[in-house]
Design an enzyme around this catalytic site. Structure first.
Site, PDB file in Angstrom:
ATOM      1  N   SER A   3       3.057  -1.647  10.406  1.00 15.15           N
ATOM      2  CA  SER A   3       4.500  -1.637  10.701  1.00 15.15           C
ATOM      3  C   SER A   3       5.239  -2.921  10.339  1.00 15.15           C
ATOM      4  O   SER A   3       6.240  -3.255  10.965  1.00 15.15           O
ATOM      5  CB  SER A   3       4.742  -1.307  12.184  1.00 15.15           C
TER       6      SER A   3
ATOM      7  N   GLU B 198      -5.722  -4.550  10.611  1.00 12.98           N
ATOM      8  CA  GLU B 198      -4.705  -3.526  10.825  1.00 12.98           C
ATOM      9  C   GLU B 198      -5.051  -2.725  12.082  1.00 12.98           C
ATOM     10  O   GLU B 198      -5.863  -1.784  12.020  1.00 12.98           O
ATOM     11  CB  GLU B 198      -4.665  -2.546   9.640  1.00 12.98           C
TER      12      GLU B 198
ATOM     13  N   LYS C 103       0.045   4.244  -0.326  1.00 13.13           N
ATOM     14  CA  LYS C 103      -0.606   5.441   0.224  1.00 13.13           C
ATOM     15  C   LYS C 103      -0.349   6.643  -0.703  1.00 13.13           C
ATOM     16  O   LYS C 103      -0.323   6.470  -1.909  1.00 13.13           O
ATOM     17  CB  LYS C 103      -0.118   5.696   1.657  1.00 13.13           C
TER      18      LYS C 103
ATOM     19  N   HIS D 297      -9.874   1.327   4.913  1.00  9.60           N
ATOM     20  CA  HIS D 297      -8.599   1.629   5.582  1.00  9.60           C
ATOM     21  C   HIS D 297      -8.825   2.663   6.689  1.00  9.60           C
ATOM     22  O   HIS D 297      -9.599   3.602   6.515  1.00  9.60           O
ATOM     23  CB  HIS D 297      -7.575   2.161   4.569  1.00  9.60           C
TER      24      HIS D 297
ATOM     25  N   GLY E 151       2.296   2.638  11.083  1.00  8.06           N
ATOM     26  CA  GLY E 151       3.308   3.688  11.034  1.00  8.06           C
ATOM     27  C   GLY E 151       3.998   3.982  12.366  1.00  8.06           C
ATOM     28  O   GLY E 151       4.691   4.989  12.491  1.00  8.06           O
TER      29      GLY E 151
ATOM     30  N   GLU F 296      -7.174   5.073   7.696  1.00  8.47           N
ATOM     31  CA  GLU F 296      -6.900   6.472   7.344  1.00  8.47           C
ATOM     32  C   GLU F 296      -8.109   7.108   6.653  1.00  8.47           C
ATOM     33  O   GLU F 296      -8.307   8.317   6.736  1.00  8.47           O
ATOM     34  CB  GLU F 296      -5.635   6.550   6.466  1.00  8.47           C
TER      35      GLU F 296
ATOM     36  N   ASN G 298       0.865  -1.179   0.000  1.00  8.21           N
ATOM     37  CA  ASN G 298       0.000   0.000   0.000  1.00  8.21           C
ATOM     38  C   ASN G 298       0.905   1.234   0.000  1.00  8.21           C
ATOM     39  O   ASN G 298       1.479   1.572   1.024  1.00  8.21           O
ATOM     40  CB  ASN G 298      -0.908  -0.014   1.243  1.00  8.21           C
TER      41      ASN G 298
HETATM   42  P1  13P Z   1       2.744   0.804   7.704  1.00  3.42           P
HETATM   43  O1  13P Z   1       3.277  -0.514   7.194  1.00  3.42           O
HETATM   44  O2  13P Z   1       3.482   1.987   7.175  1.00  3.42           O
HETATM   45  O3  13P Z   1       2.617   0.796   9.207  1.00  3.42           O
HETATM   46  O4  13P Z   1       1.268   0.957   7.120  1.00  3.42           O
HETATM   47  C1  13P Z   1       0.382  -0.085   7.245  1.00  3.42           C
HETATM   48  C2  13P Z   1      -0.822   0.201   6.451  1.00  3.42           C
HETATM   49  O5  13P Z   1      -1.593   1.095   6.760  1.00  3.42           O
HETATM   50  C3  13P Z   1      -1.052  -0.601   5.243  1.00  3.42           C
HETATM   51  O6  13P Z   1      -2.331  -0.431   4.748  1.00  3.42           O
END
Ligand code: 13P
Length: 240
Positions: free
Chosen positions: A201, A164, A8, A95, A170, A97, A6
């Site tokens: 992470s 997640e 992002k 997600h 992160g 976010e 991902n």
């Molecule tokens: P990180 O691997 O940067 O923690 O992000 C995880 C994530 O949100 C994948 O969708």
């Protein structure tokens, strides 16, 4: 096993050159047949990325989509049919976010329905916040996200769930092995015959610990997936 990148809000046209290393690696990697590799770049890169990965193991996915699968007056939106048209096979939905910026379970449910109707496979994200974990209501939260998110969706073979925990995204933190095993088990009992991935992470260091958790069907990788070397390392170490 699934390894999903991902990206992002990351990447421009020149970033796509980093895929060469991954494609080369997948050609010589002995376990290649056993794994699924999906890259979810920002929407701007879906089309050029799809062209780059032709004849390789890599499939392309989107990071979100509109809840209608037909055209309409919705400035700035992209529907799942349009994503499929430019080469996406998957879409990440739910997600944290995007939940954070106001997406409700109801909206996510509508998006999952539109995406599957348009012929996309769905990577459905669920997870609790740190506050919810502290209150020990993780299972309650996941149940709610699953019940509403998958409401009235009978055909679930084109859906995988990505667990997640919001507090692990992160932050460098990952759940304790026992907790993660139990949570994945809980999800699999609740939604039978579904693949469950872990995200949050994931990196080349903690993969040695995560790979020992037997009920995980793959990983959804954020930051580390932007670096081809780290992404390759994660795949390699999973099988070492
Ligand atoms: P990180 O691997 O940067 O923690 O992000 C995880 C994530 O949100 C994948 O969708």
């Amino acid at each position: 096993m699934y390894f999903i990148a991902n990206w992002k809000m990351f990447g421009g046209l020149s970033t796509l050159n980093s895929l060469k290393k991954v494609i080369k690696f997948l050609k010589i990697f002995k376990k290649s047949k056993k794994i699924k590799i999906i890259y979810c770049p920002p929407s701007t890169l879906i089309c050029p990325m799809s062209k780059k990965v032709i004849n390789s193991k890599i499939q392309v996915g989107a990071q979100n989509c509109h809840e209608s699968f037909t055209y309409g007056a919705s400035t700035g939106s992209i529907n799942p049919t349009m994503l499929k048209n430019v080469g996406a096979k998957y879409v990440i939905l739910g997600h944290s976010e995007n939940r954070d910026s106001g997406e409700t379970d109801k909206l996510i449910n509508a998006k999952i329905r539109a995406a599957t109707q348009a012929g996309l496979k769905v990577i459905f994200c669920i997870g609790e916040t740190l506050g919810q974990k502290r209150k020990k209501i993780t299972k309650k939260i996941l149940s709610k996200q699953i019940n509403f998110g998958l409401q009235k969706i009978k055909k679930r073979k084109n859906i995988v769930i990505a667990y997640e925990p919001v507090w692990s995204i992160g932050t460098g933190l990952i759940p304790k092995a026992d907790d993660l095993f139990n949570t994945i088990n809980f999800i699999k009992k609740k939604v039978i015959n579904i693949k469950v991935l872990y995200g949050g992470s994931v990196n080349p260091k903690n993969i040695n610990e995560l790979k020992l958790i037997k009920n995980i069907d793959g990983f959804l990788i954020g930051g580390a997936s932007q670096d081809p070397k780290k992404f390759i390392d994660i795949i390699k170490k999973t099988y070492n």
